[in-house]
Design a protein around this motif. Structure first.
Motif, mmCIF file in Angstrom:
data_model
loop_
_atom_site.group_PDB
_atom_site.id
_atom_site.type_symbol
_atom_site.label_atom_id
_atom_site.label_comp_id
_atom_site.label_asym_id
_atom_site.label_seq_id
_atom_site.Cartn_x
_atom_site.Cartn_y
_atom_site.Cartn_z
ATOM 1 N N THR A 39 -7.241 -9.704 4.176
ATOM 2 C CA THR A 39 -7.494 -8.443 3.482
ATOM 3 C C THR A 39 -6.811 -7.327 4.269
ATOM 4 O OG1 THR A 39 -9.472 -7.838 4.730
ATOM 5 C CG2 THR A 39 -9.791 -9.269 2.810
ATOM 6 N N GLN A 40 -6.898 -6.115 3.779
ATOM 7 C CA GLN A 40 -6.289 -4.990 4.485
ATOM 8 C C GLN A 40 -6.955 -4.742 5.835
ATOM 9 O OE1 GLN A 40 -7.013 -1.969 1.543
ATOM 10 N NE2 GLN A 40 -8.642 -1.053 2.759
ATOM 11 N N ASP A 41 -8.159 -5.234 6.022
ATOM 12 C CA ASP A 41 -8.890 -5.048 7.271
ATOM 13 C C ASP A 41 -8.781 -6.234 8.223
ATOM 14 O OD1 ASP A 41 -9.858 -2.508 6.459
ATOM 15 O OD2 ASP A 41 -11.409 -3.504 5.266
ATOM 16 N N SER A 42 -8.004 -7.248 7.856
ATOM 17 C CA SER A 42 -7.882 -8.438 8.704
ATOM 18 C C SER A 42 -7.252 -8.074 10.054
ATOM 19 C CB SER A 42 -7.010 -9.497 8.022
ATOM 20 O OG SER A 42 -7.633 -9.990 6.867
ATOM 21 N N GLN A 43 -7.796 -8.697 11.098
ATOM 22 C CA GLN A 43 -7.247 -8.511 12.439
ATOM 23 C C GLN A 43 -5.945 -9.295 12.571
ATOM 24 O OE1 GLN A 43 -8.696 -6.552 14.909
ATOM 25 N NE2 GLN A 43 -9.994 -5.900 13.209
ATOM 26 N N HIS B 85 0.857 -1.152 0.000
ATOM 27 C CA HIS B 85 0.000 0.000 0.000
ATOM 28 C C HIS B 85 0.914 1.228 0.000
ATOM 29 C CE1 HIS B 85 -3.694 2.110 1.970
ATOM 30 N NE2 HIS B 85 -3.327 2.669 0.848
ATOM 31 N N TRP C 274 -4.643 -1.055 -1.351
ATOM 32 C CA TRP C 274 -3.959 -2.225 -0.804
ATOM 33 C C TRP C 274 -4.053 -3.384 -1.775
ATOM 34 C CZ3 TRP C 274 -5.320 -7.243 0.445
ATOM 35 C CH2 TRP C 274 -4.455 -7.930 1.297
#
Length: 90
Positions: free
Chosen positions: A52-56, A1, A18
């Motif tokens: 994904t870019q939002d994965s914890q 990114h 991303w």
């Protein structure tokens, strides 16, 4: 990114978004190393897919516990050579 920010205004001037390197959005399971005298709580870590870019964050802990040790002790009379007693120890 990759993001470019205007140093004067602080505004984002370019955002490429991303993307996964080589389109790989997973982590393979990894085998727990063998350590002599210890047993791992899991044979391997768990594979993680669909990142994904939002994965914890994914934290996996493998604990090593010492193996039980055993011994058999025999008490022998030096004069007669007879076994006086024997004990199993842990």
């Amino acid at each position: 990114h990759q993001v470019e920010v205007d140093k004067v205004t602080g505004k984002i001037v370019k955002d490429d978004g991303w993307s996964a390197e080589n389109d790989k959005t997973s982590f393979d399971a990894k085998v727990s190393p063998v350590i002599a005298g210890y047993t791992a709580s899991q044979a391997s870590s768990t594979a993680v897919t669909g990142l994904t870019q939002d994965s914890q964050d994914n934290v996996q802990t493998i604990v090593y516990a010492p193996n039980a040790e055993t011994a058999n002790v025999s008490y022998i009379d030096d004069t007669t050579g007879k076994t006086l007693s024997a004990k199993d120890l842990t």
